[in-house]
Enzyme design. Structure first.
Site, PDB file in Angstrom:
ATOM      1  N   LEU A   1     116.238 -27.247  19.129  1.00  0.00           N
ATOM      2  CA  LEU A   1     117.361 -27.492  18.238  1.00  0.00           C
ATOM      3  C   LEU A   1     118.321 -26.321  18.306  1.00  0.00           C
ATOM      4  O   LEU A   1     117.904 -25.156  18.213  1.00  0.00           O
ATOM      5  CB  LEU A   1     116.889 -27.670  16.789  1.00  0.00           C
ATOM      6  CG  LEU A   1     115.987 -28.867  16.477  1.00  0.00           C
ATOM      7  CD1 LEU A   1     115.581 -28.847  15.012  1.00  0.00           C
ATOM      8  CD2 LEU A   1     116.674 -30.178  16.825  1.00  0.00           C
TER       9      LEU A   1
ATOM     10  N   ASP B   1     106.660 -21.159   2.831  1.00  0.00           N
ATOM     11  CA  ASP B   1     107.118 -19.870   3.379  1.00  0.00           C
ATOM     12  C   ASP B   1     108.635 -19.925   3.516  1.00  0.00           C
ATOM     13  O   ASP B   1     109.201 -19.686   4.577  1.00  0.00           O
ATOM     14  CB  ASP B   1     106.457 -19.609   4.740  1.00  0.00           C
ATOM     15  CG  ASP B   1     106.596 -18.155   5.190  1.00  0.00           C
ATOM     16  OD1 ASP B   1     107.085 -17.320   4.396  1.00  0.00           O
ATOM     17  OD2 ASP B   1     106.236 -17.851   6.346  1.00  0.00           O
TER      18      ASP B   1
END
Length: 295
Positions: free
Chosen positions: A96, A199
């Site tokens: 990406l 996270d």
């Protein structure tokens, strides 16, 4: 690993996808991971590498990415392949082209999507498997009590790792005191079991070429959404519109500020265990202040 060995590995990974290797390059390494860009006849891949005896880390990460994908909220990089070859395990993801979440519009979109993720609820706190927070194993399992889960599966394992590494003194006793009193932070609040990234700092987030918010490197579990929000605030890096948009759509409980230090303490302990003394003072201050408030 020599360039010849990397080439052989890249060719092997491309072949597992029924494709051919056109080019590859090594990307900047993480703390314990290596990474490659592999260009195949079917498009580019982002490939993470670990020693083969740590293949379970990638299995857990793949499960977490799959769970996030199923929510249809954030753009999640698709899993292309995972496996091992010689001395390395790999996780191959779609490549990406990402940019950081920086401008106001990106922040607003990210805040909306984060609220949508947290609206996905599970039947209990935790997860049906353990996973990793960075390089630290993160225990899960299931619990009907979020304070008990957070004490036993978050704070105490990190404290045990720190003590095993030589930590002594007031920080140890302060965290033990927090664990004993943790229920006091939840007297008027029973959080929904929201799906958390786990996270959520700006380094694990981005915006794809179409402007869609993206997250990766998860440590997923079901828990208090305040924990994700507290970490996102802790390290900063997101535009203020992200926080404002999230809070407009999903206001936090009035007593949320009393738990912010608790959630930050877990990540500070983890950073102390991973990176050492540079995080000790902030961990000590956070624990001492929280225990003082609890007593």
């Amino acid at each position: 690993m020599t360039s010849e060995a990397l080439h052989a590995l890249a060719s092997h990974i491309a072949a597992t996808l029924g494709s051919r290797l056109e080019a590859f390059s090594e990307l900047p390494a993480g703390r314990t991971r290596r990474a490659l860009r592999i260009d195949t006849g079917d498009g580019p891949l982002f490939v993470k590498l670990l020693p083969v005896d740590r293949a379970a880390v990638f299995a857990a990460e793949a499960d977490g990415l799959t769970l996030l994908t199923q929510t249809d909220t954030f753009r999640i990089p698709a899993i292309r392949s995972q496996g091992s070859h010689d001395t390395y395990a790999w996780l191959a993801l779609e490549w990406l082209d990402l940019k950081p979440v920086r401008d106001a519009d990106d922040g607003r979109r990210f805040g909306d999507v984060l609220a949508a993720l947290h609206a996905v609820h599970g039947p209990h706190y935790g997860l049906n498997r353990d996973n990793w927070l960075g390089d630290s194993r993160q225990e899960n399992g299931s619990s009907e009590s979020w304070p008990l889960f957070f004490a036993r599966k978050r704070l105490l394992p990190q404290l045990a790792a720190a003590v095993e590494g030589g930590l002594r003194g007031s920080l140890v006793s302060n965290i033990q005191g927090i664990v004993e009193r943790i229920a006091a932070l939840f007297l008027d609040y029973r959080p929904a079991a929201s799906l958390l990234h786990g996270d959520l700092w700006h380094g694990n987030a981005g915006v794809d070429a179409g402007g869609r918010p993206t997250v990766f490197d998860p440590a997923v579990h079901y828990g208090d959404r305040e924990a994700d929000f507290a970490l996102a605030e802790m390290f900063g890096g997101f535009p203020t519109t992200m926080y404002a948009t999230y809070l407009q759509g999903a206001p936090l409980h009035p007593s949320a500020s009393s738990r912010r230090a608790l959630y930050r303490l877990y990540h500070l302990l983890n950073h102390y265990n991973l990176y050492g003394m540079s995080y000790l003072r902030e961990t000590e201050r956070t624990a001492a202040r929280l225990l003082s408030e609890l007593t």
